[in-house]
Design an enzyme around this catalytic site. Structure first.
Site, PDB file in Angstrom:
ATOM      1  N   GLY A 285       0.827  -1.197   0.000  1.00 38.44           N
ATOM      2  CA  GLY A 285       0.000   0.000   0.000  1.00 38.44           C
ATOM      3  C   GLY A 285       0.863   1.248   0.000  1.00 38.44           C
ATOM      4  O   GLY A 285       2.091   1.183   0.084  1.00 38.44           O
ATOM      5  N   GLY A 288       0.287   9.269   1.489  1.00 38.10           N
ATOM      6  CA  GLY A 288       0.636  10.520   0.844  1.00 38.10           C
ATOM      7  C   GLY A 288       2.121  10.651   0.563  1.00 38.10           C
ATOM      8  O   GLY A 288       2.513  11.203  -0.461  1.00 38.10           O
ATOM      9  N   MET A 289       2.949  10.126   1.458  1.00 36.37           N
ATOM     10  CA  MET A 289       4.391  10.307   1.287  1.00 36.37           C
ATOM     11  C   MET A 289       5.184   9.026   1.509  1.00 36.37           C
ATOM     12  O   MET A 289       6.394   9.021   1.330  1.00 36.37           O
ATOM     13  CB  MET A 289       4.890  11.376   2.263  1.00 36.37           C
ATOM     14  CG  MET A 289       4.243  12.738   2.046  1.00 36.37           C
ATOM     15  SD  MET A 289       4.760  13.936   3.285  1.00 36.37           S
ATOM     16  CE  MET A 289       3.681  15.311   2.860  1.00 36.37           C
ATOM     17  N   LYS A 307       8.023   0.168   5.965  1.00 40.84           N
ATOM     18  CA  LYS A 307       7.498   1.456   5.534  1.00 40.84           C
ATOM     19  C   LYS A 307       8.671   2.345   5.163  1.00 40.84           C
ATOM     20  O   LYS A 307       9.642   2.460   5.920  1.00 40.84           O
ATOM     21  CB  LYS A 307       6.670   2.115   6.642  1.00 40.84           C
ATOM     22  CG  LYS A 307       6.025   3.430   6.193  1.00 40.84           C
ATOM     23  CD  LYS A 307       5.061   3.959   7.236  1.00 40.84           C
ATOM     24  CE  LYS A 307       4.362   5.220   6.742  1.00 40.84           C
ATOM     25  NZ  LYS A 307       3.375   5.719   7.714  1.00 40.84           N
ATOM     26  N   ASP A 402      -5.170   9.753  15.265  1.00 34.20           N
ATOM     27  CA  ASP A 402      -5.603   9.338  13.925  1.00 34.20           C
ATOM     28  C   ASP A 402      -6.236   7.944  13.977  1.00 34.20           C
ATOM     29  O   ASP A 402      -5.966   7.091  13.133  1.00 34.20           O
ATOM     30  CB  ASP A 402      -4.422   9.346  12.953  1.00 34.20           C
ATOM     31  CG  ASP A 402      -4.870   9.274  11.490  1.00 34.20           C
ATOM     32  OD1 ASP A 402      -6.026   9.657  11.208  1.00 34.20           O
ATOM     33  OD2 ASP A 402      -4.076   8.826  10.645  1.00 34.20           O
TER      34      ASP A 402
END
Length: 582
Positions: A285, A288-289, A307, A402
């Site tokens: 996946g 945004g960055m 990541k 979040d």
């Protein structure tokens, strides 16, 4: 210590964090790996398995990271499928065009039975395009069978065409020169060498067989056709045969050398997909960055998720600072329901990354999307685990900020199903750390609009632990009803609604929901933080004491997964049920 390095790994250095955006989608900043195999529907009932089934289940899990070489990896199977489909499409177009030409401009040497063979090859190539488009994850043996069909069927036709061309030319009354029959075979050889990922050892016998085929046709005509014998009397046959033999030999040598060169380049490109001791297997996946990959540690052969910061973003000091904060925030946590961080560092090309545990399963948003709202007992079971993760985080002064369905994973861990994992502490911030305010002030509101608290929406007060309680209430509302508390399409309307509107009571969407559960959710969604549950421990106790008609346990979760999900999960769940029964 949670953060550690491995022998020969790159030197860990401070790295930065990816900040979530403000779109309405649930997967803006994906840190949790999504399942490699999509959910395939529902099976009828649960099944009992033997010890061999348990071993098969283990092999299924190992298959997630199978193959340390390009030729046995899922990446190569996917490439082979795409290449075979492309070759079949090219052949289909070429044969169809020549078929139309043969029907419109039929020469005297043409015959209807040859056109029939031509049409059958065209039909088979079209069928291969359809089949290879519909099959998403075929096995390697099946792909090799398709490879045989895609190249074998035209080869059979070329044998017939070569024999027909030589025989027809030899029997012409004007004594025309014999045709050159190697051209279609050279096209077939170079197509195979160019498109099919291979080793030169495997390609050599296949390409050599293609090279010998037209010569065998010439030898057959030499022995069986008197007209052909008369055409190549004396030295003409030697000149005709050796010329074509040299051409085919050169084509085979060039093709095999090309296969070796292309394969070497593929291996080099595959080796480049490595960060330190970690081999990247598949992209899971992107946010945004940042991007998340399924990877494997080369020494330990353990699947993990990595990541990374996209290279074009790695030069931004603010982004690197956020990345570093995510690593440090998550590494402080040790609870079973929080994701584990194994390693972090940077590659030689400047790519920053950190390594976390790989979670087989789905995030809870995917469960709702695929199967609809969850039963209240299951929601309480999962959210109680999330509360336990928040108890630890809030206890060390860390606010997530979040919480959303995409950041709550329903995983298989430690032999248990429906283990909730709280992910992506990318926006997490110590409640007492004022120096970090600059990291979240870029002209955008932090968090996800559909699930953010009123104080996050307005920015009038600092988010604290009760802000996470509100977001968790939004998630529970979504899991129970299938929609968020405020389902406007525009971000601005959603943000304003969080600050000013009262949500529709969940029982109006789900009448069978116990009133006590509705009261719990609505208390979490109070506008004033003072009116909510004041900490995650209080919310956890309330969830545990809900008067629910049914209960949800890890055994029920295993039973559910035997009836739903991908084959690997079904097998693991069935094995878990059998082990529990013993």
């Amino acid at each position: 210590m949670l953060v550690r390095t491995y022998p020969n790994a790159v030197t860990p250095i401070p790295v930065g964090k990816v900040m979530a955006g403000t779109s309405l989608e649930n997967a803006e900043t994906m840190v949790a790996p999504t399942p490699l195999t999509p959910v395939n529907g529902t099976a009828s009932g649960s099944s009992r398995t033997s010890g061999s089934s348990l071993r098969a289940a283990a092999r299924g899990m190992i298959a997630l990271v199978e193959g340390s070489t390009p030729h046995m990896s899922g990446e190569t199977r996917s490439l082979l499928r795409h290449r075979l489909r492309l070759v079949a499409a090219i052949f289909f177009g070429a044969f169809a065009a020549w078929l139309v030409r043969g029907l419109l401009i039929k020469g005297p040497e043409e015959s209807f039975w040859l056109l029939g063979w031509h049409a059958s090859v065209t039909l088979v190539m079209g069928l291969m395009v359809v089949v290879l488009t519909q099959l998403k994850s075929p096995s390697l043996p099946k792909l090799r069978l398709f490879e045989l069909i895609v190249f074998g069927d035209p080869a059979v036709y070329f044998v017939i065409l070569s024999q027909h061309s030589l025989h027809s030319a030899a029997n012409l009354s004007d004594g025309a020169h014999l045709p050159i029959v190697v051209v279609p075979w050279m096209i077939l050889i170079f197509t195979y060498a160019l498109f099919i990922p291979n080793t030169w050892r495997r390609a050599l016998p296949i390409v050599a067989l293609m090279g010998v085929a037209p010569l065998a046709v010439v030898l057959f005509q030499r022995q069986m056709c008197p007209a052909f014998q008369s055409c190549v009397a004396g030295g003409e046959y030697r000149d005709f045969f050796t010329g074509q033999a040299m051409e085919m030999l050169l084509a085979v040598v060039i093709a095999v050398a090309g296969v070796h060169t292309i394969n070497t380049l593929r291996r080099e490109a595959f080796a480049a997909k490595q960060l330190g001791q970690y081999r990247l297997k598949k992209r899971l996946g992107a946010g945004g960055m940042g991007e998340v990959y399924l990877a494997e540690h080369q020494t330990m052969k353990r699947p993990c998720a990595i990541k990374i910061i996209r290279p074009e973003k790695a030069g931004d000091p603010m982004i690197l600072a956020r990345f570093e904060r995510e690593v440090r925030s998550t590494a402080k946590l040790s609870h079973w329901n929080s994701i584990d961080i194994f390693d972090y560092g940077s590659a030689a090309d400047g790519t920053f990354y950190y390594v976390m545990e790989y979670l087989p399963g789905h995030n809870v948003g995917e469960l709702v999307n695929d199967y609809g709202p969850l039963p209240p007992a299951r929601v309480a079971y999962l959210m109680d685990q999330v509360c336990k993760a928040l108890i630890e985080a809030h206890g060390i002064g860390l606010v997530h900020r979040d919480i959303k369905p995409a950041n709550i994973f329903c995983a298989y861990r430690g032999g248990e199903f429906d283990v909730a994992k709280l992910l992506d502490f990318g926006l997490a911030k110590p409640m007492t750390e004022a120096a970090d305010v600059a990291l979240t002030q870029e002209g955008s509101i932090t968090g996800s609009p559909l699930f953010m608290s009123p104080e996050q929406a307005t920015g009038e007060r600092e988010a604290d632990a009760r802000s996470d309680i509100y977001s968790l209430g939004c998630v529970m509302y979504y899991l129970l009803t299938g929609q968020p508390p405020f389902a406007y399409k525009q971000s601005v309307k959603v943000i304003i609604a969080h600050a000013t509107e009262e949500p529709l009571p969940p029982r109006e969407l789900l009448p069978e929901l116990p009133e006590a559960f509705e009261d719990l959710v609505l208390r979490c969604l109070e506008k004033d933080p003072e009116d909510r549950y004041q900490d995650a421990r209080s919310l956890s106790r309330a969830l545990q004491h809900l008067p629910l008609a049914d209960v949800w346990t890890s055994e029920m979760a295993a039973d559910w997964w035997t009836c739903h999900g991908c084959p690997e999960r079904k097998a693991l769940a069935a094995a878990a049920i059998e082990a529990a029964a013993v």
